[in-house]
Design an enzyme around this catalytic site. Structure first.
Site, PDB file in Angstrom:
ATOM      1  N   ASP A  45      31.332  69.523 -16.438  1.00 40.84           N
ATOM      2  CA  ASP A  45      31.904  70.863 -16.395  1.00 40.84           C
ATOM      3  C   ASP A  45      32.800  71.059 -17.619  1.00 40.84           C
ATOM      4  O   ASP A  45      33.362  70.086 -18.147  1.00 40.84           O
ATOM      5  CB  ASP A  45      32.722  71.064 -15.118  1.00 40.84           C
ATOM      6  N   ASP A  71      30.605  71.151 -22.687  1.00 42.52           N
ATOM      7  CA  ASP A  71      30.454  72.589 -22.845  1.00 42.52           C
ATOM      8  C   ASP A  71      28.996  72.903 -23.175  1.00 42.52           C
ATOM      9  O   ASP A  71      28.513  72.552 -24.249  1.00 42.52           O
ATOM     10  CB  ASP A  71      31.374  73.085 -23.968  1.00 42.52           C
ATOM     11  N   VAL A  72      28.295  73.562 -22.244  1.00 43.08           N
ATOM     12  CA  VAL A  72      26.873  73.838 -22.462  1.00 43.08           C
ATOM     13  C   VAL A  72      26.643  74.909 -23.520  1.00 43.08           C
ATOM     14  O   VAL A  72      25.512  75.095 -23.980  1.00 43.08           O
ATOM     15  CB  VAL A  72      26.170  74.251 -21.151  1.00 43.08           C
ATOM     16  N   TYR A 159      24.326  90.917 -16.442  1.00 40.49           N
ATOM     17  CA  TYR A 159      24.095  89.701 -15.657  1.00 40.49           C
ATOM     18  C   TYR A 159      22.626  89.605 -15.251  1.00 40.49           C
ATOM     19  O   TYR A 159      21.992  88.545 -15.383  1.00 40.49           O
ATOM     20  CB  TYR A 159      24.991  89.717 -14.424  1.00 40.49           C
ATOM     21  N   LYS A 163      19.702  86.674 -16.169  1.00 39.92           N
ATOM     22  CA  LYS A 163      18.972  85.897 -15.170  1.00 39.92           C
ATOM     23  C   LYS A 163      17.465  86.120 -15.285  1.00 39.92           C
ATOM     24  O   LYS A 163      16.673  85.186 -15.079  1.00 39.92           O
ATOM     25  CB  LYS A 163      19.472  86.236 -13.764  1.00 39.92           C
ATOM     26  N   THR A 194      31.303  82.330  -3.157  1.00 39.13           N
ATOM     27  CA  THR A 194      31.830  81.486  -4.230  1.00 39.13           C
ATOM     28  C   THR A 194      32.899  82.272  -4.987  1.00 39.13           C
ATOM     29  O   THR A 194      33.052  83.481  -4.785  1.00 39.13           O
ATOM     30  CB  THR A 194      30.719  81.089  -5.219  1.00 39.13           C
TER      31      THR A 194
END
Length: 262
Positions: A45, A71-72, A159, A163, A194
């Protein structure tokens, strides 16, 4: 030819190393479930505390886990961390953000931030992890999409676009990596309790409206996504690739909960 599959071991992950990218929320529950089936889980993460907390939760439950800060969205950092981690059999990508605004209210900076993590970050992961798995000749990559890849609403445009783009990347990666024995799939949740959905849950009317959109008439919890992750990580899904598994309580199957007179 006789199939000698041992069905008692379909979900056995004792020989698997799993890298979890995004260790909070859904990622935490996925890590716990994978470890419960025997997998070694590396909790990655951008927030070191989140990674450490999830790793501690897994080990506290009797599983095998370590934590790593990465960090992706930073290709160099991701490559360096992957080299340090070594071979992994499964990668689960849950990291994502959302800025809820109508398109006319969106700033370029907000657009870049959402696209930078959700889409560019996914591309970075697929490229870095895919190269290593293809070279080795095996692996399963599991990316988290959303029902918003197919159903949109006001304030969710950017968003949703990320996706939908993610699912296109997943299908393409499945085609390009498949001959090397690497599988690539997506999971599309519906509404999940979440931190990402805190704004909705704080509004009782909004919360109820979303609950009644699906066939089951309620929200899901992060733990209800974990089974799909275990399935796609395990030998139970060895012929599944390029797919999106909807775990949405029937949201995309029905048109709300209203029952018209018949």
């Amino acid at each position: 030819m006789t199939d000698t599959t041992d069905y008692r071991r379909l979900f056995d992950l004792h020989d698997r190393r799993v890298l979890l990218l995004g260790a909070g929320g859904i990622g935490r529950e996925a890590g716990l479930a994978l470890a419960a089936q025997g997998a070694e889980v590396i909790c990655g993460d951008r927030d070191a505390d989140t990674a450490a907390t999830t790793a501690e939760g897994v080990t506290g439950a009797g599983g095998r886990a370590t934590a790593v800060e990465l960090d992706v969205t930073d290709p160099a950092d991701l490559d360096r961390r992957l080299d340090e981690i070594g071979d992994v059999d499964v990668v689960v990508l849950t990291a994502a953000i959302n800025v809820r605004k109508r398109l006319l209210d969106y700033s370029v900076e907000e657009f870049d931030r959402v696209v930078g993590l959700n889409l560019r970050g996914s591309f970075t992961v697929l490229r870095a992890v895919g190269a290593r798995m293809v070279a080795r000749g095996s692996g399963s990559i599991i990316a988290f999409s959303s029902i918003r890849a197919r159903t949109v609403e006001a304030g969710q445009g950017v968003y949703a676009a990320t996706k939908a783009g993610l699912e296109a990347l997943v299908r393409t990666a499945a085609v390009e990596f498949g001959e090397a024995g690497v599988r690539v799939n997506a999971i599309a949740p519906g509404v999940v309790e979440t931190p990402l959905t805190a704004q909705i849950r704080a509004d009782p009317e909004w919360y109820r409206a979303y609950a009644t959109k699906g066939a089951l008439g309620r929200w899901s919890t992060p733990s209800e996504l974990a089974g799909a992750v275990v399935y796609l990580a395990s030998d139970a899904s060895t012929f599944v690739t390029g797919s999106t598994l909807s775990v949405d309580g029937g949201w995309t199957a029905v048109d709300g909960r209203f029952v018209p007179p018949t």
